[in-house]
Motif scaffolding. Sequence first.
Motif, short mmCIF file in Angstrom:
data_model
loop_
_atom_site.label_atom_id
_atom_site.label_comp_id
_atom_site.label_asym_id
_atom_site.label_seq_id
_atom_site.Cartn_x
_atom_site.Cartn_y
_atom_site.Cartn_z
N LEU A 224 -8.01 0.23 5.89
CA LEU A 224 -8.14 -0.62 4.71
C LEU A 224 -9.05 0.05 3.68
O LEU A 224 -9.88 0.87 4.03
CB LEU A 224 -8.72 -1.99 5.06
N GLN A 225 -8.83 -0.32 2.44
CA GLN A 225 -9.77 0.07 1.37
C GLN A 225 -10.30 -1.21 0.73
O GLN A 225 -11.37 -1.68 1.09
CB GLN A 225 -9.09 0.99 0.37
N CYS A 226 -9.54 -1.82 -0.15
CA CYS A 226 -10.06 -3.05 -0.78
C CYS A 226 -10.03 -4.22 0.19
O CYS A 226 -10.78 -5.17 0.04
CB CYS A 226 -9.27 -3.39 -2.05
N GLY A 227 -9.14 -4.18 1.17
CA GLY A 227 -9.08 -5.23 2.18
C GLY A 227 -8.24 -6.44 1.81
O GLY A 227 -8.12 -7.36 2.61
N TYR A 228 -7.65 -6.42 0.62
CA TYR A 228 -6.92 -7.63 0.20
C TYR A 228 -5.70 -7.90 1.09
O TYR A 228 -5.44 -9.04 1.46
CB TYR A 228 -6.49 -7.56 -1.27
N CYS A 229 -5.01 -6.83 1.47
CA CYS A 229 -3.80 -7.01 2.29
C CYS A 229 -4.13 -7.17 3.77
O CYS A 229 -3.25 -7.51 4.57
CB CYS A 229 -2.89 -5.79 2.13
N THR A 230 -5.37 -6.87 4.15
CA THR A 230 -5.71 -6.66 5.56
C THR A 230 -5.51 -7.89 6.46
O THR A 230 -4.98 -7.75 7.57
CB THR A 230 -7.14 -6.12 5.68
N PRO A 231 -5.90 -9.08 6.05
CA PRO A 231 -5.64 -10.23 6.93
C PRO A 231 -4.16 -10.37 7.28
O PRO A 231 -3.81 -10.59 8.45
CB PRO A 231 -6.16 -11.43 6.12
N LEU B 288 2.70 -5.40 2.02
CA LEU B 288 2.44 -4.31 1.07
C LEU B 288 0.95 -4.02 0.98
O LEU B 288 0.13 -4.93 1.00
CB LEU B 288 2.96 -4.70 -0.32
N CYS B 289 0.62 -2.73 0.90
CA CYS B 289 -0.75 -2.31 0.66
C CYS B 289 -0.73 -1.42 -0.57
O CYS B 289 0.04 -0.46 -0.63
CB CYS B 289 -1.30 -1.54 1.86
N ARG B 290 -1.56 -1.74 -1.53
CA ARG B 290 -1.55 -0.99 -2.79
C ARG B 290 -2.58 0.11 -2.82
O ARG B 290 -2.65 0.86 -3.77
CB ARG B 290 -1.78 -1.94 -3.98
N CYS B 291 -3.44 0.22 -1.79
CA CYS B 291 -4.45 1.27 -1.93
C CYS B 291 -4.64 2.17 -0.72
O CYS B 291 -4.98 3.34 -0.91
CB CYS B 291 -5.78 0.70 -2.41
N THR B 292 -4.45 1.72 0.50
CA THR B 292 -4.76 2.59 1.63
C THR B 292 -3.68 3.62 1.87
O THR B 292 -3.96 4.72 2.31
CB THR B 292 -4.90 1.76 2.92
N GLY B 293 -2.44 3.25 1.59
CA GLY B 293 -1.34 4.04 2.13
C GLY B 293 -1.14 3.53 3.54
O GLY B 293 -1.99 2.82 4.07
S1 FES Z 1 -6.38 -2.22 1.48
FE1 FES Z 1 -6.14 -2.69 -0.64
S2 FES Z 1 -4.16 -3.55 -0.78
FE2 FES Z 1 -4.30 -2.84 1.25
#
Ligand code: FES
Length: 169
Positions: free
Chosen positions: A103-110, A139-144
């Motif tokens: 994760l990076q921003c964590g928004y998609c993580t849950p 979808l994840c917009r930042c980790t890949g």
């Molecule tokens: S960790 Fe940022 S959208 Fe997945």
Amino acid sequence: MTTPPSKLPVSMTVNGRPVTGYVEPRTLLAHFIREQAGLTGTHVGCDSSSCGCCVVLMDGAPVKSCTVFAPMAEGHSIQTVEGLAQGGQLHPIQQAFSDQHGLQCGYCTPGMMMTSLALLSRNPDPSEHEIREGLSGNLCRCTGYNNIVKAVQQAAGAMAASASTAADD
Ligand code: FES
Ligand code: FES
């Protein structure tokens, strides 16, 4: 003709705890979880069934909680990301996302973690292709996705090891 009530009583179990609220019939399960149960780990991104960050388990099956009306969950058992850790111990899926930098921003993580839990429940030893396919609705917009796949692989190994230890006891 009677006027329909503007609010309905809705009761469900969330992470083993009974939760009751009065909601408009159009209230989404995602909003019920966040506002009535007070569990804000379930995120709302697209609000239209595209991103998967709102995934929770309903009776063990993954659902996009932005596509379920709260009254449809009446009497059901819901598990959210807050229900993963037990006794102060991270769930193997949480530990793996941390260890593998999934994760990076964590928004998609849950949503990623709840979908992973459902995937590993029905397929404890998925191939990389099966993991990518199983997470294709998230979808994840930042980790890949590479580190996310590695996290699910680590979690699968840890969960298998702990199931085998439990079987030996
Ligand atoms: S960790 Fe940022 S959208 Fe997945
Ligand atoms: S918020 Fe539910 S799928 Fe995007």
